[in-house]
Scaffold this active site. Sequence first.
Site, PDB file in Angstrom:
ATOM      1  CG  ASP A 183      22.814 -32.594 -15.024  1.00 25.19           C
ATOM      2  OD1 ASP A 183      22.953 -32.812 -16.456  1.00 25.19           O
ATOM      3  OD2 ASP A 183      23.861 -32.207 -14.186  1.00 25.19           O
ATOM      4  CB  SER A 186      26.447 -35.848 -14.150  1.00 26.60           C
ATOM      5  OG  SER A 186      25.995 -35.175 -15.220  1.00 26.60           O
ATOM      6  CG  ASP A 215      23.192 -36.458 -17.388  1.00 33.23           C
ATOM      7  OD1 ASP A 215      21.565 -35.490 -17.789  1.00 33.23           O
ATOM      8  OD2 ASP A 215      23.920 -36.029 -17.164  1.00 33.23           O
ATOM      9  CG  ASP A 219      22.540 -35.382 -13.106  1.00 38.87           C
ATOM     10  OD1 ASP A 219      22.964 -35.401 -14.253  1.00 38.87           O
ATOM     11  OD2 ASP A 219      23.667 -34.341 -12.343  1.00 38.87           O
TER      12      ASP A 219
END
Length: 456
Positions: A245, A101, A241, A243
């Site tokens: 999410d 992440s 960020d 990833d």
Amino acid sequence: MGKLFGTDGVRGVAGKDLTCELALQIGRGTAAVLTQLDGHRPKILIGKDTRVSGDMLESTLAAGLCSVGADVELLGVIPTPGVAYLVSKYHADAGIMISASHNPMEFNGIKIFKGDGYKLPDEVENQIEAHVFNNCADIRLAEGADIGRIHMCRTGLNDYVDFLQEHIDADLTGLKVLFDCANGASAAVAQQLFPRLGCECGFMGTLQDGLTVNDGCGSTHLEAMEAAVRKDGYDCGIAFDGDADRCLACDETGAEMDGDKIIALVGADMKERGRLDGNTVVVTVMSNLGFMKHMEALGIETARTAVGDRYVLEEMRARGYAIGGEQSGHVIFLHHSTTGDGELTAGKLLKVLARKKAENPATKMSDLNAVYTKFPQVLINLVANKEQKQAYKEDEYIAGFIESQQQSLMGMGRVLVRVSGTEPKIRVMVEGEDQAAIQTSAERIADMIRQRILDK
């Protein structure tokens, strides 16, 4: 026996904490727990962000899954919410995302979704852990034709972009927006999606070199984006960020807009359109007091949970609420998605700006950003390993000292000290109206933790 899964999957330094051997066993344990192998060849999707260790972990996870008879489809580089969406669309038995992440490049993680797109419940994670801690000795390995196969999925990214376009459902013509993709998984998606929605786009942080994810860019480092927005006359900036999410934003002046602001703006818009189920937004204990007072003034209820998107999601599903999230920019829209989705969030926020501009062409993002004034917050992150985290939890003297600091604010603020579930940190947060008072209180608490726990 330690705890393998944290609040957001398995995390650690790749090659040191998160090794090939561990990834292999997680693959085997996942296939054994989530699927019925009697006469059924399960299908499991694997996606990853751009960090260099992703290829290594992808290979060993896939090997572990195949060794227990599961077929694997590799999605390649794709955002975490893309895996959550595609596992259901493609009728897979599970989906695995390889990402840490917002963490630095050297970290990586393994996050697992069920066939319905939701993260694993604790009891299922515990079953996988039991297999791993037993070295998977109780799992029957496949032989011959029963061994699983690995396929490349070529359609996942485009299918995910189509999904986002449909569910954002906006005409952003007339907006000029800068997107910072954190040198992560959002780049390929964002560069397709947002031009389709009609806005004039600029992009930064689009490298996929495996080494620079979240490095001075993205939602954890907004400075470069904020400066570029001011310099080049963008209406706003959006930062994802690694990833994708989560997302944060800034207005045309470069002033930050955190997850609280995004939830406040989109939640109010949903209320106006009769889409705010239960007249409630779900946030965590980290949400700012200014946000809470603003929601109260709008007649919107707030539900508060522990820090972590899984707890936000649990509350939303239990009560049927439509929007919830974290100050960090992790926002969940339950009408559309089973997990936080930075690009969906960005689209919803830009849709609010476009709608406000349609009503009054002079409207700027800074007008929306001024919707409420944040109470000052002081946040101190203390580096702590697992043993130090546990020692903090068990120290009654520190607990009493923290309570005394809460009392010293005399009802004009609050203290929150917590152990991070995804990083080696203890976080000290103090919030209130008096900046000097909360700064002093936060430093006192941090010093006490250092003296009793960290400096020993």
